[in-house]
Design a protein around this motif. Structure first.
Motif, mmCIF file in Angstrom:
data_model
loop_
_atom_site.group_PDB
_atom_site.id
_atom_site.type_symbol
_atom_site.label_atom_id
_atom_site.label_comp_id
_atom_site.label_asym_id
_atom_site.label_seq_id
_atom_site.Cartn_x
_atom_site.Cartn_y
_atom_site.Cartn_z
ATOM 1 N N PHE A 18 0.829 -1.205 0.000
ATOM 2 C CA PHE A 18 0.000 0.000 0.000
ATOM 3 C C PHE A 18 0.865 1.257 0.000
ATOM 4 N N VAL A 19 0.290 2.332 -0.543
ATOM 5 C CA VAL A 19 0.984 3.614 -0.616
ATOM 6 C C VAL A 19 0.037 4.720 -0.153
ATOM 7 N N MET A 20 0.566 5.652 0.638
ATOM 8 C CA MET A 20 -0.165 6.861 1.002
ATOM 9 C C MET A 20 0.676 8.059 0.569
ATOM 10 N N VAL A 21 0.074 8.999 -0.155
ATOM 11 C CA VAL A 21 0.758 10.210 -0.615
ATOM 12 C C VAL A 21 0.005 11.413 -0.072
ATOM 13 N N VAL A 22 0.677 12.233 0.721
ATOM 14 C CA VAL A 22 0.059 13.389 1.357
ATOM 15 C C VAL A 22 0.695 14.658 0.803
ATOM 16 N N LEU A 23 -0.125 15.563 0.288
ATOM 17 C CA LEU A 23 0.412 16.843 -0.158
ATOM 18 C C LEU A 23 0.726 17.715 1.050
ATOM 19 N N ILE A 24 1.933 18.256 1.064
ATOM 20 C CA ILE A 24 2.352 19.171 2.118
ATOM 21 C C ILE A 24 2.266 20.611 1.633
ATOM 22 N N ASP A 25 2.720 20.861 0.399
ATOM 23 C CA ASP A 25 2.707 22.229 -0.117
ATOM 24 C C ASP A 25 2.866 22.199 -1.632
ATOM 25 N N ARG A 26 2.247 23.164 -2.293
ATOM 26 C CA ARG A 26 2.482 23.475 -3.708
ATOM 27 C C ARG A 26 2.825 24.953 -3.779
ATOM 28 N N HIS A 27 3.919 25.270 -4.440
ATOM 29 C CA HIS A 27 4.322 26.681 -4.520
ATOM 30 C C HIS A 27 4.671 27.033 -5.960
ATOM 31 N N ASN A 28 3.876 27.926 -6.565
ATOM 32 C CA ASN A 28 4.190 28.473 -7.886
ATOM 33 C C ASN A 28 4.308 27.398 -8.955
ATOM 34 N N ILE A 29 3.409 26.426 -8.928
ATOM 35 C CA ILE A 29 3.473 25.364 -9.939
ATOM 36 C C ILE A 29 2.109 25.143 -10.584
#
Length: 241
Positions: free
Chosen positions: A162-173
């Motif tokens: 299993f895989v868990m992917v958590v977004l922490i931050d997006r900056h200028n993308i």
């Protein structure tokens, strides 16, 4: 709902608001604790292995051991390894990355996220008595002349359960869209992690997943995508196996 989606579809996308509610105990609502956790992504080390092929990525890595009783302990620092069956670019070698700092590994947001994943994945595979858990802090950097590539590149599986992917931050993308494909190659879902705590869950044995490259919105400014990636692989199966 989340467990059912994983059982039926092999993946699930959970928005930040729902994820905060699922985490429950207030950890994710502690703005100071979350801010300190997220700021640790500014202290990642360059991925020297990827730099050898002309790409830029920053990361730190840690390994934990989780047992059926719910205990989760950090293991001694060790390399990250994927076979070439799962990572054609950098598989087949032991890759040593800088370790996740102890204060980050032990902070409340990290421990709550890991505990949540352990409870979810343990419920989906109750026969597993011990898990090998790898935790990756990633910063994908986007430059005007070279878009930021995900890890690994292209549609792939990770060779885990299993895989868990958590977004922490997006900056200028822009971009960074996740797509999910069945084992026969057909697309069965897509979504973009845009807010801190937007989270994707994947049953790695049942689906392929991939993320599109990210590009800077303003080429004159720094641009990045920060994610926490957690993988669970069965280390010990049913007792007596």
């Amino acid at each position: 709902m989340l467990e059912l989606a994983l059982r039926e579809d092999g993946f699930a996308f959970i928005g930040a608001g729902v994820m905060r509610a699922l985490l429950g105990d207030g950890t994710a609502h502690d703005t100071r604790a979350w801010a300190n956790f997220a700021s640790s992504w500014h202290d990642l080390a360059e991925d020297s292995y990827l730099a050898q092929v002309g790409l830029r990525r920053r990361r730190r890595h840690a390994v934990f051991v989780a047992n059926v009783s719910g205990e989760l302990h950090r293991a001694a620092h060790q390399p990250h390894y994927q076979s070439r069956d799962y990572n054609t670019l950098q598989g087949g070698i032991e890759r040593w990355f800088e370790p996740i700092r102890p204060d980050v590994a032990d902070c409340a947001p990290m421990r709550r996220l890991l505990g949540f994943a352990h409870a979810l994945f343990g419920g989906l595979a109750p026969q597993v008595t011990q898990w090998h858990v790898e935790v990756h802090q990633f910063r994908i950097e986007a430059l005007p002349e070279r878009h930021g590539q995900p890890t690994p590149e292209g549609m792939h599986r990770d060779g885990v359960n299993f895989v868990m992917v958590v977004l922490i931050d997006r900056h200028n993308i822009t971009s960074g869209t996740t797509s999910i494909h069945a084992l026969d190659g057909g697309e069965i879902g897509s979504f973009t992690l845009t807010r801190p705590l937007d989270t994707a869950f994947v049953d790695d044995g049942r689906v392929y997943h991939g993320v599109t490259a990210v590009a800077p919105l303003d080429p004159a400014q720094p641009a990045w995508r920060d994610v926490l990636v957690v993988t669970f692989r069965a280390a010990v199966g049913p007792a007596g196996s």
